[in-house]
Design an enzyme around this catalytic site. Sequence first.
Site, PDB file in Angstrom:
ATOM      1  N   ARG B  25      53.400   0.408  -2.983  1.00  0.00           N
ATOM      2  CA  ARG B  25      52.852   0.886  -4.091  1.00  0.00           C
ATOM      3  C   ARG B  25      53.722   0.222  -5.399  1.00  0.00           C
ATOM      4  NH1 ARG B  25      53.768   2.774  -9.239  1.00  0.00           N
ATOM      5  NH2 ARG B  25      55.138   4.333  -8.232  1.00  0.00           N
ATOM      6  N   HIS B 217      65.180   8.096  -7.642  1.00  0.00           N
ATOM      7  CA  HIS B 217      64.696   6.727  -7.646  1.00  0.00           C
ATOM      8  C   HIS B 217      65.441   5.795  -8.610  1.00  0.00           C
ATOM      9  CE1 HIS B 217      60.976   3.885  -8.019  1.00  0.00           C
ATOM     10  NE2 HIS B 217      61.627   3.627  -8.919  1.00  0.00           N
ATOM     11  N   HIS B 219      66.923   1.805  -9.290  1.00  0.00           N
ATOM     12  CA  HIS B 219      66.708   0.189  -9.417  1.00  0.00           C
ATOM     13  C   HIS B 219      68.274  -0.516  -9.202  1.00  0.00           C
ATOM     14  CE1 HIS B 219      62.576  -0.378 -10.669  1.00  0.00           C
ATOM     15  NE2 HIS B 219      62.577   0.850 -10.543  1.00  0.00           N
ATOM     16  N   CYS B 250      61.692  -4.509 -12.938  1.00  0.00           N
ATOM     17  CA  CYS B 250      61.963  -4.061 -14.245  1.00  0.00           C
ATOM     18  C   CYS B 250      61.352  -5.408 -15.182  1.00  0.00           C
ATOM     19  CB  CYS B 250      63.268  -3.828 -14.415  1.00  0.00           C
ATOM     20  SG  CYS B 250      63.827  -3.734 -16.099  1.00  0.00           S
ATOM     21  N   ASN B 259      63.772  -2.548  -7.496  1.00  0.00           N
ATOM     22  CA  ASN B 259      63.927  -1.148  -6.774  1.00  0.00           C
ATOM     23  C   ASN B 259      65.140  -1.281  -5.745  1.00  0.00           C
ATOM     24  OD1 ASN B 259      62.083   0.861  -7.534  1.00  0.00           O
ATOM     25  ND2 ASN B 259      60.565  -0.938  -6.972  1.00  0.00           N
TER      26      ASN B 259
END
Lengths: 329, 329
Positions: B25, B217, B219, B250, B259
Amino acid sequence: MSTAFHTSAWQGAGRRIFMNEVGTRDGLQMEQAFVPTGDKIALVNALSQAGLSKIEVTAFVSPTAIPALRDGEIVMREIERRPGTVYTALVPNVRGAERAIEARTDELNLVMSVSETHNLCNLRMQRRQSFASLRQVIATAQQAGVPVNVSLSCCFGCPMEGEVPQAEVLDWVQRFADLGVQGITLCDTTGMAYPSQVHELVRAFKARWPALGLTLHFHNTRGMALANVLASIDAGADRFDASIGGLGGCPYAPGASGNACTEEIVHALQLMGYDTGVELAQIVAAARALPELIGHETPSQIAKAGTRWDLHQPPADFADIRERALARA
Amino acid sequence: MSTAFHTSAWQGAGRRIFMNEVGTRDGLQMEQAFVPTGDKIALVNALSQAGLSKIEVTAFVSPTAIPALRDGEIVMREIERRPGTVYTALVPNVRGAERAIEARTDELNLVMSVSETHNLCNLRMQRRQSFASLRQVIATAQQAGVPVNVSLSCCFGCPMEGEVPQAEVLDWVQRFADLGVQGITLCDTTGMAYPSQVHELVRAFKARWPALGLTLHFHNTRGMALANVLASIDAGADRFDASIGGLGGCPYAPGASGNACTEEIVHALQLMGYDTGVELAQIVAAARALPELIGHETPSQIAKAGTRWDLHQPPADFADIRERALARA
């Protein structure tokens, strides 16, 4: 650093961490392009001014072995010596040591591998042959009153042999400690180190040799460099090799990241409240100037993305976006 | 996970860590190329078989908003459901929730930002408008008996506003906790999180909501993803988003890593003795197949360098090297 055993590594709390820049030696020696001598001197001076504790300026090796560093003498003689920075160089043998000492190198860095296979591949000698040779280099340095650091390759694994037992690593440290060297660098030559292993080895080292200088040298080949630095700090270490722009690397992993990247490590440690003594903006500027010197991009994430403090402007139509949102309220 | 407060994060000691795959996703939605529906299904199935705990399969959004995911229904309906894996999807509104529930999505993931500026830019709404809208989505899910997770963007800083106070982040968690959601994901949307900050926020969350699901989560924009994962574990977290190949990223840092990369995080955690339930070789294979699907390389260091267990052969002339070394002895 006994406090490190009691304080969480997650909070720097002003603790001093010493950064040893290796890009001008370990990084540039890998480059195809010859960086002009004047640019090398300017880079070392910029790194000095930025506050690096130690800089491995060059190597005193055969100019045919490493042509990229064939100007070692001139570079070492002509850099500006900032008080508080130690200027070190790699030396492979007594001849190199004599040249380095003659050029007023503050400290000599010697290298051998704790893996027999890697030592044969990299230095064309058995480990015992390397040790015998380095023993002479150490005697030469000691006669001249110049401190010696020994960088031991493959302390966290050999890319050809696999695991290297911790006891074997510590045995090699003991042999050099017995010769009275000032420091040891445990090197993760090809990015095999992982945090739990690092934590154990650093704890074992600090317990056995609390007064012997300890530096850790990590590669970011598999993305673990920063985590390994933090694991080392948690186990009592406070000195790290790193390379501006992440220059250097691992001939066994082409395309992968190389050395721990100075500006990435300093950026993270500064955010966490550690005192590295380094001016981040100055090393980011130096890292961003590297592609001009070496002819290609570096793996530095900070050079690409900027620091955490580099904020961005909202999009040009932000006022409209907000107006429309407010109108819906 | 109360043991996490007493056990060093450096040693996994068999502790279970749950990995939530978001590449299909959060990763694919950023890609220029439309990945064919059959390839998406095969990728989700491969990730299921590899043992991921949760997979964010797709998004139920307008096909004009995110054309890359316009086949959400078919993908969600046709994937193989491995017992033990939770199949989740992003839904922006009640219509999306109804479509997701109709397609037998196990859990709905809702998104808003704790930064007003970022929420306006990303969702074209004020935060209070987003909250009012998501409240309806939550009611819809609850009527259908489908669990809800809320992903809060910019919990570790906003790339436009800068710092977001921890108290403000926790206030937004409270509002959703009051609505009875099953989980919250604290998102580092643009790579601003750093380990000491992460450690503090996770500790505060776990102290206030010990029973509310918590996912982190991160990055890897500035190289801190793995260190942030370890800081989270040390503070009591055990569930992480990550993206196969490090897909996603990003928009404010083009060229930088995206990520946290699933195979990099799993590789490191496995080495450290954590139990992720994931078959590393299978996700490395999936990551190495991605460039074929998306038309470009990924930032995955493991895809490039291989795992720590991938040893290399000595050079072809190794026997000669050794012979010559022995002859010198």
